[in-house]
Design a protein around this motif. Structure first.
Motif, PDB file in Angstrom:
ATOM      1  N   LEU A 231       0.835  -1.201   0.000  1.00 49.15           N
ATOM      2  CA  LEU A 231       0.000   0.000   0.000  1.00 49.15           C
ATOM      3  C   LEU A 231       0.876   1.259   0.000  1.00 49.15           C
ATOM      4  N   LEU A 232       1.570   1.443  -1.109  1.00 53.79           N
ATOM      5  CA  LEU A 232       2.554   2.518  -1.225  1.00 53.79           C
ATOM      6  C   LEU A 232       1.988   3.794  -1.853  1.00 53.79           C
ATOM      7  N   GLY A 233       0.704   3.756  -2.238  1.00 60.06           N
ATOM      8  CA  GLY A 233       0.104   4.913  -2.889  1.00 60.06           C
ATOM      9  C   GLY A 233       0.212   6.204  -2.096  1.00 60.06           C
ATOM     10  N   PRO A 234      -0.198   6.231  -0.821  1.00 57.49           N
ATOM     11  CA  PRO A 234      -0.097   7.474  -0.047  1.00 57.49           C
ATOM     12  C   PRO A 234       1.341   7.989   0.065  1.00 57.49           C
ATOM     13  N   ASN A 235       2.307   7.076   0.245  1.00 59.26           N
ATOM     14  CA  ASN A 235       3.719   7.490   0.310  1.00 59.26           C
ATOM     15  C   ASN A 235       4.155   8.151  -0.997  1.00 59.26           C
ATOM     16  N   LEU A 236       3.740   7.547  -2.119  1.00 61.53           N
ATOM     17  CA  LEU A 236       4.118   8.085  -3.428  1.00 61.53           C
ATOM     18  C   LEU A 236       3.504   9.460  -3.651  1.00 61.53           C
ATOM     19  N   MET A 237       2.227   9.616  -3.345  1.00 61.63           N
ATOM     20  CA  MET A 237       1.572  10.911  -3.583  1.00 61.63           C
ATOM     21  C   MET A 237       2.128  12.002  -2.673  1.00 61.63           C
ATOM     22  N   GLN A 238       2.471  11.636  -1.434  1.00 61.55           N
ATOM     23  CA  GLN A 238       3.098  12.611  -0.537  1.00 61.55           C
ATOM     24  C   GLN A 238       4.439  13.066  -1.110  1.00 61.55           C
ATOM     25  N   ALA A 239       5.220  12.105  -1.625  1.00 63.56           N
ATOM     26  CA  ALA A 239       6.520  12.448  -2.211  1.00 63.56           C
ATOM     27  C   ALA A 239       6.354  13.344  -3.432  1.00 63.56           C
ATOM     28  N   VAL A 240       5.365  13.053  -4.273  1.00 58.87           N
ATOM     29  CA  VAL A 240       5.104  13.870  -5.461  1.00 58.87           C
ATOM     30  C   VAL A 240       4.741  15.289  -5.053  1.00 58.87           C
ATOM     31  N   ASN A 241       3.850  15.420  -4.088  1.00 57.26           N
ATOM     32  CA  ASN A 241       3.445  16.755  -3.623  1.00 57.26           C
ATOM     33  C   ASN A 241       4.627  17.539  -3.066  1.00 57.26           C
ATOM     34  N   GLU A 242       5.463  16.872  -2.285  1.00 57.83           N
ATOM     35  CA  GLU A 242       6.610  17.563  -1.689  1.00 57.83           C
ATOM     36  C   GLU A 242       7.617  17.983  -2.752  1.00 57.83           C
ATOM     37  N   LEU A 243       7.801  17.145  -3.767  1.00 53.48           N
ATOM     38  CA  LEU A 243       8.679  17.514  -4.876  1.00 53.48           C
ATOM     39  C   LEU A 243       8.169  18.772  -5.579  1.00 53.48           C
ATOM     40  N   MET A 244       6.867  18.824  -5.839  1.00 50.82           N
ATOM     41  CA  MET A 244       6.285  19.961  -6.548  1.00 50.82           C
ATOM     42  C   MET A 244       6.308  21.237  -5.709  1.00 50.82           C
ATOM     43  N   GLN A 245       6.451  21.061  -4.394  1.00 55.08           N
ATOM     44  CA  GLN A 245       6.581  22.223  -3.512  1.00 55.08           C
ATOM     45  C   GLN A 245       8.035  22.628  -3.300  1.00 55.08           C
ATOM     46  N   GLY A 246       8.938  21.922  -3.974  1.00 56.18           N
ATOM     47  CA  GLY A 246      10.355  22.269  -3.905  1.00 56.18           C
ATOM     48  C   GLY A 246      11.082  21.731  -2.699  1.00 56.18           C
ATOM     49  N   ARG A 247      10.480  20.784  -1.996  1.00 57.55           N
ATOM     50  CA  ARG A 247      11.131  20.222  -0.811  1.00 57.55           C
ATOM     51  C   ARG A 247      12.056  19.077  -1.201  1.00 57.55           C
ATOM     52  N   SER A 248      13.083  18.853  -0.395  1.00 59.13           N
ATOM     53  CA  SER A 248      14.013  17.749  -0.636  1.00 59.13           C
ATOM     54  C   SER A 248      13.488  16.489   0.036  1.00 59.13           C
ATOM     55  N   LEU A 249      13.835  15.332  -0.538  1.00 59.33           N
ATOM     56  CA  LEU A 249      13.392  14.047  -0.013  1.00 59.33           C
ATOM     57  C   LEU A 249      14.597  13.184   0.342  1.00 59.33           C
ATOM     58  N   PRO A 250      14.456  12.299   1.332  1.00 60.31           N
ATOM     59  CA  PRO A 250      15.554  11.354   1.598  1.00 60.31           C
ATOM     60  C   PRO A 250      15.734  10.427   0.410  1.00 60.31           C
ATOM     61  N   LYS A 251      16.935   9.908   0.245  1.00 61.53           N
ATOM     62  CA  LYS A 251      17.215   9.053  -0.908  1.00 61.53           C
ATOM     63  C   LYS A 251      16.468   7.735  -0.823  1.00 61.53           C
ATOM     64  N   ARG A 252      16.106   7.304   0.375  1.00 58.61           N
ATOM     65  CA  ARG A 252      15.407   6.034   0.544  1.00 58.61           C
ATOM     66  C   ARG A 252      14.324   6.178   1.596  1.00 58.61           C
ATOM     67  N   ILE A 253      13.100   5.773   1.255  1.00 60.37           N
ATOM     68  CA  ILE A 253      11.977   5.800   2.184  1.00 60.37           C
ATOM     69  C   ILE A 253      11.504   4.363   2.349  1.00 60.37           C
ATOM     70  N   VAL A 254      11.771   3.777   3.516  1.00 62.37           N
ATOM     71  CA  VAL A 254      11.459   2.365   3.765  1.00 62.37           C
ATOM     72  C   VAL A 254      10.189   2.273   4.598  1.00 62.37           C
ATOM     73  N   THR A 255       9.279   1.402   4.158  1.00 58.09           N
ATOM     74  CA  THR A 255       8.011   1.227   4.866  1.00 58.09           C
ATOM     75  C   THR A 255       8.166   0.248   6.028  1.00 58.09           C
ATOM     76  N   PRO A 256       7.521   0.501   7.183  1.00 62.88           N
ATOM     77  CA  PRO A 256       7.610  -0.412   8.338  1.00 62.88           C
ATOM     78  C   PRO A 256       6.825  -1.699   8.073  1.00 62.88           C
ATOM     79  N   GLU A 257       7.376  -2.842   8.507  1.00 67.35           N
ATOM     80  CA  GLU A 257       6.757  -4.143   8.235  1.00 67.35           C
ATOM     81  C   GLU A 257       6.989  -5.098   9.399  1.00 67.35           C
ATOM     82  N   SER A 258       6.138  -6.136   9.502  1.00 67.08           N
ATOM     83  CA  SER A 258       6.185  -7.073  10.621  1.00 67.08           C
ATOM     84  C   SER A 258       6.384  -8.514  10.151  1.00 67.08           C
TER      85      SER A 258
END
Length: 346
Positions: free
Chosen positions: A303-330
């Protein structure tokens, strides 16, 4: 009569001047395609300043629909894009890297704002990624990694730690069979050959069990992350090695589910005669785990959709992103299955 004529002429001149002024102020002159593009950018920028933002356009190349996990991943991306108000241009590559290249070039021609790729395999991406960079479009890698010498070709990677998933599976096998001193025969169902999860899950598993000499991998074979291939490959393992097999390590749930059918048709009991460890965490796998036919599932969140859309929005706002975004898992086991079954969103 003369005075009436002068009044009419005067009013006519006022009307002509008013019309000329209106046309002059409401029109824009374009002398070239570059001027048109510049004007469009100015309009968009002005709209943003006024709070009237045009939709962000995201071009996404999905690698295929080979599993329940992948289908859940696609649904998550579509739903998250709609919720975020992002215009999604979606292309399914049907497990073909060349089709992904075609989709990417189409996105470049469309001048989308951001491109995201779930790459079918790791290698062969550098040339096409350079085309994206030359077009000035930011790129996000989703779910699977790309093997490139220049990491600046993409902004960020969003997805799981596949190596750690393999380690978790290995640790479960060690704990489950800690009392066994004799040889434990293990067979492995790998995913798509050359794909990030298949490479990393295999390496993580091996790095953990290598300290235990009695844990022996008898055979490893790619089964493309599909139910049908999982069943076929497991059937061939059983026909060749039969009762030598004590453990099945499957790189995803769909292959494990296919393998369960093969094991039962062979006359053995999945989860008892053969310990089964899988990766994903689909609801179907939890059902089998509740039945005692799968012993453990290492979660891999689709369920990576929300993570992807948040990253897209932040990119369009000119914010920097970490090189790797790892999702928590059990990690889930048989004792936890009954509580979790039916709660999964995929």
């Amino acid at each position: 009569m003369r005075s009436k004529l002068l009044i009419i002429l005067f009013l006519g001149m006022i009307l002509i001047l008013y019309t000329f002024d209106s046309v002059h102020n409401s029109s824009t002159r374009f002398t070239s395609s570059e001027d048109k593009t510049a004007a469009k950018n100015v309009v968009n920028h002005t709209d943003q300043d006024q709070g009237l933002v045009r939709p962000i356009v995201l071009g996404f190349s999905q690698l295929g629909s080979e599993s329940a996990w992948r289908n859940a991943n696609t649904i998550s991306i579509r739903e998250a894009a709609e919720e975020a108000g992002i215009e999604l241009h979606f292309e399914d590559a049907d497990q073909s890297q060349s089709k992904q290249f075609e989709a990417i070039r189409s996105f470049i021609k469309q001048k989308v704002d951001v491109i995201a790729i779930a790459p079918v395999i790791e290698s062969g991406w550098e040339p096409i990624l350079k085309e994206i960079k030359q077009a000035g479009i930011p790129l996000i890698i989703l779910d699977r990694l790309v093997n490139v010498s220049d990491s600046s070709l993409y902004v960020t990677y969003i997805g799981s730690d596949f190596y750690e998933e393999g380690r978790k599976a290995g640790k479960y096998v060690i704990d489950k069979l800690s009392s066994k001193k004799e040889i434990v025969g293990i067979v492995e169902l790998g995913g798509t050959e050359g794909s990030t999860p298949s490479i990393a899950r295999g390496k993580g598993f091996r790095d953990v069990i290598k300290e235990h000499e009695n844990l022996k991998i008898l055979k490893s074979q790619a089964a493309d992350f599909t139910f049908a291939q999982g069943k076929q490959v497991m059937k061939s393992f059983l026909n060749k090695m039969g009762n030598e097999i004590n453990v099945l390590y499957s790189h995803n749930d769909d292959m494990a589910l296919g393998a369960i059918e093969a094991i039962e048709e062979f006359g053995l009991r999945p989860g008892k005669d053969i310990i089964i460890v899988s990766v994903d965490g689909t609801n179907k796998a939890f059902e089998k785990m509740a039945e005692g036919k799968i012993n453990s599932v290492v979660e891999c969140n689709p369920l990576l959709g929300p993570n992807l859309m948040q990253a897209v929005n932040e990119l369009m706002q000119g914010r920097s992103l970490p090189k790797r975004i790892v999702t928590p898992e059990s990690v889930f086991t048989e004792t936890m299955a009954l509580e979790e079954v039916g709660k999964r969103k995929y």
